[in-house]
Every structure is written in C-alpha cells, then in structure tokens.
Scaffold this motif. Structure first.
Motif, PDB file in Angstrom:
ATOM      1  N   PHE A  33       0.828  -1.202   0.000  1.00 29.59           N
ATOM      2  CA  PHE A  33       0.000   0.000   0.000  1.00 29.59           C
ATOM      3  C   PHE A  33       0.868   1.260   0.000  1.00 29.59           C
ATOM      4  CE2 PHE A  33      -2.295   3.333   2.316  1.00 29.59           C
ATOM      5  CZ  PHE A  33      -3.393   3.480   1.472  1.00 29.59           C
ATOM      6  N   VAL A  34       1.901   1.276   0.820  1.00 29.31           N
ATOM      7  CA  VAL A  34       2.794   2.436   0.873  1.00 29.31           C
ATOM      8  C   VAL A  34       3.525   2.614  -0.449  1.00 29.31           C
ATOM      9  CG1 VAL A  34       4.854   3.371   1.985  1.00 29.31           C
ATOM     10  CG2 VAL A  34       3.037   2.377   3.375  1.00 29.31           C
ATOM     11  N   VAL A  36       2.667   1.555  -3.486  1.00 25.48           N
ATOM     12  CA  VAL A  36       1.726   1.969  -4.535  1.00 25.48           C
ATOM     13  C   VAL A  36       1.328   3.430  -4.342  1.00 25.48           C
ATOM     14  CG1 VAL A  36      -0.626   1.602  -5.411  1.00 25.48           C
ATOM     15  CG2 VAL A  36       0.887  -0.335  -5.041  1.00 25.48           C
ATOM     16  N   SER A  37       1.105   3.861  -3.111  1.00 27.16           N
ATOM     17  CA  SER A  37       0.719   5.243  -2.849  1.00 27.16           C
ATOM     18  C   SER A  37       1.821   6.215  -3.256  1.00 27.16           C
ATOM     19  CB  SER A  37       0.388   5.433  -1.371  1.00 27.16           C
ATOM     20  OG  SER A  37      -0.701   4.636  -1.006  1.00 27.16           O
ATOM     21  N   PHE A  38       3.058   5.924  -2.878  1.00 24.62           N
ATOM     22  CA  PHE A  38       4.161   6.815  -3.235  1.00 24.62           C
ATOM     23  C   PHE A  38       4.413   6.820  -4.740  1.00 24.62           C
ATOM     24  CE2 PHE A  38       5.288   6.787   1.265  1.00 24.62           C
ATOM     25  CZ  PHE A  38       5.666   8.110   1.439  1.00 24.62           C
ATOM     26  N   THR A  39       4.278   5.670  -5.372  1.00 25.33           N
ATOM     27  CA  THR A  39       4.472   5.603  -6.821  1.00 25.33           C
ATOM     28  C   THR A  39       3.376   6.380  -7.543  1.00 25.33           C
ATOM     29  OG1 THR A  39       5.498   3.435  -6.561  1.00 25.33           O
ATOM     30  CG2 THR A  39       4.771   4.030  -8.766  1.00 25.33           C
ATOM     31  N   ALA A  40       2.141   6.232  -7.115  1.00 21.57           N
ATOM     32  CA  ALA A  40       1.039   6.982  -7.723  1.00 21.57           C
ATOM     33  C   ALA A  40       1.224   8.472  -7.514  1.00 21.57           C
ATOM     34  CB  ALA A  40      -0.292   6.523  -7.146  1.00 21.57           C
ATOM     35  N   ASN A  41       1.695   8.874  -6.354  1.00 16.63           N
ATOM     36  CA  ASN A  41       1.943  10.285  -6.093  1.00 16.63           C
ATOM     37  C   ASN A  41       3.004  10.828  -7.036  1.00 16.63           C
ATOM     38  OD1 ASN A  41       2.000  12.804  -4.889  1.00 16.63           O
ATOM     39  ND2 ASN A  41       3.501  12.175  -3.365  1.00 16.63           N
ATOM     40  N   ARG A  45       1.510  13.647  -9.842  1.00 16.27           N
ATOM     41  CA  ARG A  45       1.653  15.026  -9.377  1.00 16.27           C
ATOM     42  C   ARG A  45       2.084  15.940 -10.521  1.00 16.27           C
ATOM     43  NH1 ARG A  45       7.237  14.269  -6.047  1.00 16.27           N
ATOM     44  NH2 ARG A  45       8.571  14.118  -7.874  1.00 16.27           N
TER      45      ARG A  45
END
Length: 135
Positions: A33-34, A36-41, A45
């Motif tokens: 989850f972490v 994927v979240s950082f990669t999506a960010n 952005r």
C-alpha cells in the motif's frame, strides 16, 4: 472425552503458524500500500517549478535577512519538563491497576510515593532555579 494433543505433523494444520501467516500477510499488504501510494503520487503530481515554489517557506512571510535567529532556551526547558511529567503521568495508570489488585496495596503505595517524591524534588529544583518563571 479424552484430551488429545495436536498432531506433530505440520501439514495437519495445528494453527500455530497460521497466526504468523496472517501477520506476515498484513505486513506485506501494508508495504505494498505504501509503495503503490508513493508511486502513484510521483506519477500523478504536477511538476511545474515556479519562483514562488523555490522560495523557503517561513510561515507565509517572505524570508528576509540571515537564517540565524536566537531562540530562548526556556522554550526547550518547558518542553523538556512537559515530556518528563507527561511520561511520568503515563506510569501512574498501570500503577493504579496494580494497586487495585489484591495483595499489592501497601508495597505499590510506598513505591508510588517514592516515585512522586522524585517528581516533586525535580519540580522544586526547577522552581528554585527560576525555570518556571516566564519573565
């Protein structure tokens, strides 16, 4: 009915490692989850550098002068005293639960008075040194 011990064969599903598997699976899901979240960010952005974005942010005030500023030591002393007494207050809750248990009354009461006595001596020392005076 007679009590039967669990089978020695791990394939029999004793359930011992099932708890570890659940914790491991939860840890893997958390890490994923972490990531994927950082990669999506990073991918989603907007990247538009403007001069305003490159300025140092100082609480909405444009930075003027040098970065060195004197800070009163009393702020740190107050913070340190707060941390000490907050942590000490945390120790009072387990003491209250042990004090309520049968057979621990007198011993825990004496121990807590010694503990609170040390706190009182520390507070008296800070007061005598003038640490608690703001002006």
């Amino acid at each position: 009915m007679e009590w039967q011990p669990l089978a020695a064969d791990p394939a029999a599903g004793s359930g011992y490692f099932d708890a570890y598997a659940a914790v491991g699976l939860l840890a893997v899901i958390g890490v994923l989850f972490v990531v994927v979240s950082f990669t999506a960010n990073r991918l989603l952005r907007p990247v538009v550098d403007t001069p305003e974005k490159l300025l140092a942010y100082e609480c909405g005030v444009d930075p003027v002068g040098e970065g060195w500023a004197h800070t009163q030591i009393r702020y740190y002393v107050y913070a340190f005293l707060y941390v000490i007494f907050a942590v000490d207050a945390i120790y009072l809750f387990p003491w209250a639960t042990v004090f309520a248990a049968a057979g621990f009354g007198a011993a825990t009461l004496v121990e807590m008075f010694v503990f609170i006595g040390f706190l009182a001596v520390g507070l008296l020392y800070a007061w005598k040194k003038g640490v608690l005076e703001w002006t």
